[in-house]
Design a protein around this motif. Structure first.
Motif, PDB file in Angstrom:
ATOM      1  N   LYS A  42       0.724  -1.186  -0.146  1.00 31.00           N
ATOM      2  CA  LYS A  42       0.017   0.142  -0.008  1.00 31.00           C
ATOM      3  C   LYS A  42       1.053   1.249   0.189  1.00 31.00           C
ATOM      4  O   LYS A  42       0.420   2.113  -0.717  1.00 31.00           O
ATOM      5  N   GLU A  43       1.985   1.274   0.924  1.00 31.42           N
ATOM      6  CA  GLU A  43       2.838   2.457   0.946  1.00 31.42           C
ATOM      7  C   GLU A  43       3.114   2.577  -0.624  1.00 31.42           C
ATOM      8  O   GLU A  43       3.544   3.822  -0.798  1.00 31.42           O
ATOM      9  N   SER A  45       1.702   1.610  -3.402  1.00 30.30           N
ATOM     10  CA  SER A  45       0.916   1.638  -4.672  1.00 30.30           C
ATOM     11  C   SER A  45       1.032   0.553  -5.461  1.00 30.30           C
ATOM     12  O   SER A  45       1.154   0.754  -6.802  1.00 30.30           O
ATOM     13  N   LYS A  47       0.251  -3.412  -6.687  1.00 30.56           N
ATOM     14  CA  LYS A  47      -0.385  -4.504  -6.596  1.00 30.56           C
ATOM     15  C   LYS A  47       0.401  -5.861  -7.012  1.00 30.56           C
ATOM     16  O   LYS A  47       1.196  -5.960  -7.914  1.00 30.56           O
ATOM     17  N   GLU A  70      -8.094  -3.828  -1.239  1.00 32.34           N
ATOM     18  CA  GLU A  70      -6.723  -3.098  -1.684  1.00 32.34           C
ATOM     19  C   GLU A  70      -6.405  -3.249  -3.178  1.00 32.34           C
ATOM     20  O   GLU A  70      -5.275  -2.777  -3.511  1.00 32.34           O
ATOM     21  N   LYS A 241      11.377   0.847  -9.161  1.00 28.97           N
ATOM     22  CA  LYS A 241      10.663   2.009  -9.374  1.00 28.97           C
ATOM     23  C   LYS A 241      11.646   3.254  -9.817  1.00 28.97           C
ATOM     24  O   LYS A 241      11.245   3.851 -10.912  1.00 28.97           O
TER      25      LYS A 241
END
Length: 259
Positions: A42-43, A45, A47, A70, A241
């Protein structure tokens, strides 16, 4: 494209090694790690896909519903982690769909053991990610199998990622034991060659297993477990990322390559 998969199961590894652990404790350890994982995803984003046993889902339906809420994918990891008959293929898919309230299209066999591909097709799965195309002593030797995705019996087969050439596995044990600079280097070369990574872990790894010597787990499993592994995965996601790599649920990736 990076596909993160987590095998969410009753933590029965101590039993496989001849040591006792209660069912409640199996659930507690897997759920503890899963909670930490969901917070990390979640931190960032990100999936991911959670391959769940029906047995775990029946006892922890609230966890399955949180995973769906989520934005993650639920796939099947069989009905039980330590018992299998072919009927479990369909039964697990239907039970997971009932609990999750969404279609279940993917399957992964516990411990990456062989499974009949026609039976996978008959249970109406779109993809199967039960192949590790490398050699693991005492487990399997799959050097003769394709290293990247292929079709068999009308089902897309999505092997776990291994590096080109030497086929070094880029899976959970590698994240425990290899230096992160080497993992990143191997991941980059595999992404360049294949266009994707298919990585898999278990939520129970994100519990500090060094605090449980009674389980009798080997050092290569307990090393860098718990928060250490969580920080390793955090660093890997941050690196990925920064390089412009993206993350996707497995079913979404399968939908693209099968068109």
């Amino acid at each position: 494209m990076i596909l993160l998969g987590f095998d969410l199961e009753e933590f029965d590894l101590p039993i496989e090694l001849g040591n006792a652990i209660s069912f409640d404790e199996q659930l507690t350890i897997s759920t503890y790690g899963n909670t930490a994982l969901l917070a990390l995803l979640k931190e960032f984003s990100v999936k991911a896909t959670f391959y769940c046993t029906a047995n775990y889902a029946i006892h922890k339906p609230e966890v399955i519903k949180q995973i769906i809420m989520e934005g993650h994918e639920i796939a099947s990891h069989g009905y039980f982690h330590s018992a299998f008959v072919k009927e479990h293929l369909l039964q697990s898919r239907l039970k997971l769909q009932e609990i999750a309230g969404v279609p279940v299209t993917g399957f992964r066999m516990p411990r990456m053991m062989p499974v009949d591909e026609q039976e996978i097709a008959d249970a109406v799965y779109t993809y199967n990610s039960s192949l590790n195309p490398t050699w693991l002593p005492g487990r399997y030797n799959n050097f003769d199998q394709p290293r990247t995705w292929f079709y068999k019996n009308g089902v897309l087969q999505l092997p776990a990622s291994v590096s080109p050439g030497l086929r070094i596995p880029l899976f959970w044990l590698s994240f425990h034991n290899l230096p992160m600079w080497l993992l990143k280097t191997l991941s980059a070369s595999t992404l360049k060659k294949d266009g994707y990574l298919n990585l898999y872990f278990h939520p129970w790894e994100f519990f500090n297993l060094e605090t449980k010597p009674q389980y009798g787990l080997p050092s290569y499993i307990v090393r860098n477990s718990g928060n250490n592994l969580l920080q390793r995965l955090r660093g890997f996601i941050t690196w990925a990322k920064s390089k412009g790599y993206t993350f996707e649920r497995t079913a979404d990736f399968v939908g693209k390559v099968s068109r």
